[in-house]
Design a protein around this motif. Structure first.
Motif, mmCIF file in Angstrom:
data_model
loop_
_atom_site.group_PDB
_atom_site.id
_atom_site.type_symbol
_atom_site.label_atom_id
_atom_site.label_comp_id
_atom_site.label_asym_id
_atom_site.label_seq_id
_atom_site.Cartn_x
_atom_site.Cartn_y
_atom_site.Cartn_z
ATOM 1 N N GLU A 112 0.823 -1.210 0.000
ATOM 2 C CA GLU A 112 0.000 0.000 0.000
ATOM 3 C C GLU A 112 0.857 1.261 0.000
ATOM 4 O O GLU A 112 0.499 2.262 -0.619
ATOM 5 C CB GLU A 112 -0.921 -0.002 1.221
ATOM 6 N N ILE A 113 1.994 1.212 0.676
ATOM 7 C CA ILE A 113 2.899 2.366 0.670
ATOM 8 C C ILE A 113 3.439 2.606 -0.734
ATOM 9 O O ILE A 113 3.467 3.743 -1.230
ATOM 10 C CB ILE A 113 4.047 2.148 1.673
ATOM 11 N N PHE A 114 3.856 1.525 -1.408
ATOM 12 C CA PHE A 114 4.377 1.654 -2.768
ATOM 13 C C PHE A 114 3.281 2.101 -3.740
ATOM 14 O O PHE A 114 3.535 2.891 -4.655
ATOM 15 C CB PHE A 114 4.979 0.332 -3.231
ATOM 16 N N ARG A 115 2.074 1.597 -3.546
ATOM 17 C CA ARG A 115 0.971 2.015 -4.419
ATOM 18 C C ARG A 115 0.694 3.507 -4.257
ATOM 19 O O ARG A 115 0.425 4.218 -5.234
ATOM 20 C CB ARG A 115 -0.284 1.207 -4.107
ATOM 21 N N GLY A 116 0.780 3.998 -3.008
ATOM 22 C CA GLY A 116 0.625 5.436 -2.789
ATOM 23 C C GLY A 116 1.726 6.229 -3.478
ATOM 24 O O GLY A 116 1.474 7.321 -4.019
ATOM 25 N N GLY A 117 2.952 5.696 -3.477
ATOM 26 C CA GLY A 117 4.040 6.368 -4.175
ATOM 27 C C GLY A 117 3.807 6.418 -5.670
ATOM 28 O O GLY A 117 4.098 7.442 -6.317
ATOM 29 N N ILE A 118 3.261 5.338 -6.232
ATOM 30 C CA ILE A 118 2.976 5.324 -7.676
ATOM 31 C C ILE A 118 1.893 6.333 -8.021
ATOM 32 O O ILE A 118 1.984 7.056 -9.024
ATOM 33 C CB ILE A 118 2.560 3.901 -8.106
ATOM 34 N N ARG A 119 0.860 6.407 -7.191
ATOM 35 C CA ARG A 119 -0.231 7.360 -7.453
ATOM 36 C C ARG A 119 0.244 8.804 -7.346
ATOM 37 O O ARG A 119 -0.380 9.713 -7.911
ATOM 38 C CB ARG A 119 -1.376 7.123 -6.465
ATOM 39 N N ALA A 120 1.342 9.028 -6.605
ATOM 40 C CA ALA A 120 1.852 10.391 -6.450
ATOM 41 C C ALA A 120 2.674 10.860 -7.639
ATOM 42 O O ALA A 120 3.009 12.047 -7.726
ATOM 43 C CB ALA A 120 2.701 10.487 -5.179
ATOM 44 N N VAL A 121 3.008 9.946 -8.542
ATOM 45 C CA VAL A 121 3.785 10.337 -9.724
ATOM 46 C C VAL A 121 2.896 11.152 -10.651
ATOM 47 O O VAL A 121 1.784 10.748 -10.983
ATOM 48 C CB VAL A 121 4.329 9.093 -10.458
ATOM 49 N N SER A 122 3.401 12.277 -11.086
ATOM 50 C CA SER A 122 2.626 13.160 -11.955
ATOM 51 C C SER A 122 2.457 12.532 -13.337
ATOM 52 O O SER A 122 3.420 12.022 -13.916
ATOM 53 C CB SER A 122 3.337 14.513 -12.097
ATOM 54 N N PRO A 123 1.240 12.563 -13.895
ATOM 55 C CA PRO A 123 1.039 12.046 -15.262
ATOM 56 C C PRO A 123 1.887 12.781 -16.291
ATOM 57 O O PRO A 123 2.263 12.205 -17.317
ATOM 58 C CB PRO A 123 -0.463 12.280 -15.509
ATOM 59 N N ARG A 124 2.218 14.053 -16.020
ATOM 60 C CA ARG A 124 3.036 14.809 -16.967
ATOM 61 C C ARG A 124 4.435 14.226 -17.095
ATOM 62 O O ARG A 124 5.029 14.249 -18.175
ATOM 63 C CB ARG A 124 3.108 16.270 -16.527
ATOM 64 N N GLU A 125 4.965 13.682 -15.977
ATOM 65 C CA GLU A 125 6.291 13.074 -16.040
ATOM 66 C C GLU A 125 6.272 11.798 -16.858
ATOM 67 O O GLU A 125 7.221 11.508 -17.607
ATOM 68 C CB GLU A 125 6.795 12.804 -14.617
ATOM 69 N N ILE A 126 5.204 11.038 -16.748
ATOM 70 C CA ILE A 126 5.075 9.829 -17.553
ATOM 71 C C ILE A 126 4.898 10.185 -19.028
ATOM 72 O O ILE A 126 5.506 9.567 -19.917
ATOM 73 C CB ILE A 126 3.892 8.982 -17.050
ATOM 74 N N GLU A 127 4.091 11.207 -19.308
ATOM 75 C CA GLU A 127 3.890 11.634 -20.692
ATOM 76 C C GLU A 127 5.187 12.163 -21.294
ATOM 77 O O GLU A 127 5.474 11.917 -22.474
ATOM 78 C CB GLU A 127 2.809 12.711 -20.748
#
Length: 234
Positions: A112-127
Motif C-alpha cells: 500500500e505504501i508503494f501504491r501510494g508512491g505510484i499514485r503520487a507520480v505526476s502524469p506529466r512526467e510519464i507523458e
C-alpha cells in the motif's frame, strides 16, 4: 542500579543481536519483493489479480501480527500436505516461521505504501518520458520506480522501524533474539528493570541507525529539489 550487572546484561543481549538483525533484514527483503508483486497485481488492470491483491492486503493489514505468527508457527502442522511435504524441514523451524510471518505482514503494508508512491507520480512526467520514446519496463525503471520510491520513502521508513520493533514478537515462538534472551534473563535474575533497559537501549540504537541511513538516502534522492544557493545564482 548495578552497573556491573547492566554491563554483563548488555553483553549477553548483544550475543543475540545477529538473530534480531537476520530476522529484520530477511523479513524486509522478502516483504519488499512480495510487495512489488502485490502492487503489480493491484495496478495491473486484471480484475482477478486485483481482487487477490486486495484480499491479501486486507487480511494482513487487518489482523494482528502476533496472531499471524501463531497461525503460521502452530497452525501449518495441522495440514498433512504441509507436514509431510518437502518444505516441512524448513517450516517446522521457529526462525523460518517468524521470518515468514514478518515478511507476509510487512508485504501487505509495504504494498500500500508503494501504491501510494505510484499514485503520487505526476502524469506529466510519464507523458514526458513517453514523448522521448520510453515505454514498458524502461519507463518503469528510469522514471516511474525512482519517483514513486522517493514519494514512498518517508512512509516506508516508518514501516521499516516498525518491523525492527516487531522482531521482538519472534520470542513468543521460541526464537531467541534480543527480547527472547531478555525474558530468559529476567526469569533467572528477576531484575526486570535493568534487563529491559538494556534491551530498549539496543532497539533505540538500531532504530537510530536505520533512521539516519534512510534520512541520508532521502536527502540524496531529493537533491534536485533543494534550492540553489544565492551565490550560485549570481
Amino acid at each position: 542500579m548495578d552497573f556491573a550487572f547492566l554491563g554483563q546484561t548488555m553483553l549477553t543481549l548483544l550475543e543475540a543481536l545477529p538473530t534480531t538483525l537476520a530476522l529484520f533484514f530477511l523479513s524486509i527483503a522478502i516483504g519488499g519483493v512480495l510487495a512489488i508483486l502485490i502492487v503489480w497485481m493491484r495496478v495491473g488492470g486484471n480484475p482477478i489479480f486485483t481482487a487477490i491483491a486486495k484480499g491479501y492486503i486486507f487480511i494482513f493489514r487487518g489482523s494482528p501480527l502476533l496472531i499471524q505468527m501463531f497461525l503460521i508457527f502452530y497452525g501449518l502442522a495441522q495440514f498433512g500436505f504441509i507436514r509431510y511435504g518437502p518444505l516441512w524441514p524448513l517450516l517446522r523451524e521457529p526462525f523460518v516461521c517468524a521470518v515468514l510471518s514478518l515478511a507476509l505482514c510487512t508485504g501487505g503494508y509495504t504494498a500500500e505504501i508503494f501504491r501510494g508512491g505510484i499514485r503520487a507520480v505526476s502524469p506529466r512526467e510519464i507523458e514526458a518520458a513517453r514523448s522521448i520514446g520510453m515505454s514498458g519496463f524502461l519507463l518503469v525503471r528510469r522514471v516511474l520506480a525512482p519517483i514513486a520510491f522517493r514519494h514512498a520513502l518517508p512512509a516506508y521508513s516508518t514501516e521499516i522501524v516498525l518491523m525492527m520493533k516487531s522482531t521482538a514478537l519472534a520470542s513468543l515462538v521460541t526464537v531467541w533474539e534480543v527480547t527472547g534472551v531478555a525474558q530468559r534473563l529476567i526469569s533467572h535474575t528477576y531484575r526486570t528493570m535493568e534487563v529491559f533497559l538494556c534491551a530498549a537501549a539496543i532497539y533505540l540504537i538500531l532504530n537510530f541507525i536505520i533512521l539516519q541511513a534512510l534520512g541520508l538516502l532521502e536527502y540524496r534522492l531529493s537533491r534536485h529539489r533543494r534550492a540553489v544557493p544565492a551565490a550560485l545564482k549570481a
